[in-house]
Scaffold this active site. Sequence first.
Site, short mmCIF file in Angstrom:
data_model
loop_
_atom_site.label_atom_id
_atom_site.label_comp_id
_atom_site.label_asym_id
_atom_site.label_seq_id
_atom_site.Cartn_x
_atom_site.Cartn_y
_atom_site.Cartn_z
N ASP A 95 1.88 8.65 -0.74
CA ASP A 95 3.13 7.88 -0.62
C ASP A 95 2.82 6.38 -0.69
O ASP A 95 1.71 5.96 -1.00
CB ASP A 95 3.79 8.28 0.69
CG ASP A 95 5.27 7.97 0.75
OD1 ASP A 95 5.85 7.60 -0.29
OD2 ASP A 95 5.86 8.12 1.84
N HIS A 96 3.83 5.57 -0.37
CA HIS A 96 3.79 4.10 -0.48
C HIS A 96 2.39 3.50 -0.33
O HIS A 96 1.77 3.62 0.72
CB HIS A 96 4.68 3.48 0.59
CG HIS A 96 6.13 3.73 0.39
ND1 HIS A 96 6.95 2.88 -0.33
CD2 HIS A 96 6.92 4.75 0.81
CE1 HIS A 96 8.18 3.37 -0.34
NE2 HIS A 96 8.19 4.51 0.34
N GLU A 169 8.31 1.24 6.83
CA GLU A 169 7.53 2.47 6.83
C GLU A 169 6.07 2.12 6.66
O GLU A 169 5.68 1.48 5.69
CB GLU A 169 7.97 3.42 5.71
CG GLU A 169 7.20 4.74 5.73
CD GLU A 169 7.66 5.72 4.67
OE1 GLU A 169 7.77 6.90 4.99
OE2 GLU A 169 7.92 5.29 3.54
N HIS A 212 14.68 2.76 4.77
CA HIS A 212 13.84 3.63 5.59
C HIS A 212 14.30 3.59 7.04
O HIS A 212 14.82 2.59 7.50
CB HIS A 212 12.38 3.17 5.55
CG HIS A 212 11.69 3.43 4.25
ND1 HIS A 212 10.93 2.48 3.61
CD2 HIS A 212 11.63 4.53 3.47
CE1 HIS A 212 10.43 2.99 2.51
NE2 HIS A 212 10.85 4.22 2.39
N HIS A 249 14.09 7.34 -2.21
CA HIS A 249 13.44 6.98 -0.95
C HIS A 249 14.50 6.63 0.09
O HIS A 249 15.63 6.29 -0.25
CB HIS A 249 12.54 5.76 -1.13
CG HIS A 249 11.30 6.04 -1.92
ND1 HIS A 249 10.27 5.13 -2.02
CD2 HIS A 249 10.90 7.11 -2.63
CE1 HIS A 249 9.30 5.63 -2.77
NE2 HIS A 249 9.67 6.82 -3.16
N ASN A 271 12.03 11.78 -0.91
CA ASN A 271 11.12 11.68 0.22
C ASN A 271 11.86 11.99 1.52
O ASN A 271 12.95 11.46 1.77
CB ASN A 271 10.52 10.28 0.30
CG ASN A 271 9.55 10.00 -0.81
OD1 ASN A 271 9.42 10.76 -1.76
ND2 ASN A 271 8.82 8.89 -0.68
#
Length: 341
Positions: A95-96, A169, A212, A249, A271
């Site tokens: 992920d990120h 996040e 997020h 996202h 996600n």
Amino acid sequence: MPIASPDVYAEMLDRAKAGAFAYPAINVSSSQTLNAALRGFADAESDGIIQVSTGGAEYLSGPTVKDMVTGSVAFAAFAREVAKKYSINVALHTDHCPKNNLDKFVRPLLAISAERVAKGEEPLFQSHMWDGSAVPLGENLQIAEELLALTSAAKVVLEIEVGVVGGEEDGVVGAIDEKLYTTVEDGLAMVDALGLGEKGRYMAALTFGNVHGVYKPGNVKLRPEILKQIQDAVGAKYGKDKPLSLVFHGGSGSLLEEIRAALDYGVVKMNIDTDTQYAFTRPVAAHMFSNYDGVLKVDGEVGNKKAYDPRAWGKAAEAGLSKRVVEACEHLRSTGTTLSK
């Protein structure tokens, strides 16, 4: 089934876009959350994506070791073994990853995959995300182009972010402002730099108000029509229908009709982290409150080993996360779509 091969992963993504459904991408940080996600996908008869963030990868290496590559390699090895017992296909994803972690996370993992592929093996991960939302668009796309050459050579899919997801996040913070909405011009610049598959396969997290974190339904102001506008503009320029494979996202608090609209506009991966974290932890809290005199040695007593055995509350936690994965598959229309059927 084994972890999805590059060809199987490509087929998964193609079928999702053609069928207007998406795969839940579940963030995990332990063997328990991994097993729970696998069970959820199997119960839903859906293929899926299981992913680790920089923080999750550090945690998987050991809270005092904190090595993202070690944690990622250990996660992939464990996942590859336990996934064999399920009749679904699962892709592994990171992920990120912001710019400051590329050399500590994505690039070393890509080097491992390149070595594996050179020996005739499958890549370690099926896709990696480069999060360039914190740098100017030109730099974002320049780095994306460099990474796309590496991912293509390693038979891996690249995911990029064009625009900014608000909230926080794993230390990546996005302001909640006009940058939450990717423009048509941004989308065209992305394709001009990365192409439409001829330079390598990629997915794009275009932002349309995503944030997020934890929000009640309706509190996040999404504009999924932005995705359609960008798809239409790119499609018109290059003579293709719905040419982009998109990623959603920051979906916590999104209304179902907004999610479904995003699917219709080309989202193939969504996600899910905040909701599954709560779904895992809530049954643990219930167990502890309900069995407080067993999990604690109250007033000098000995407690109840069956109550504080980690497997006792762990099974409840895994069941809670699995149930939420099944719900996510229903929301994303992936229920019953596994390639293994």
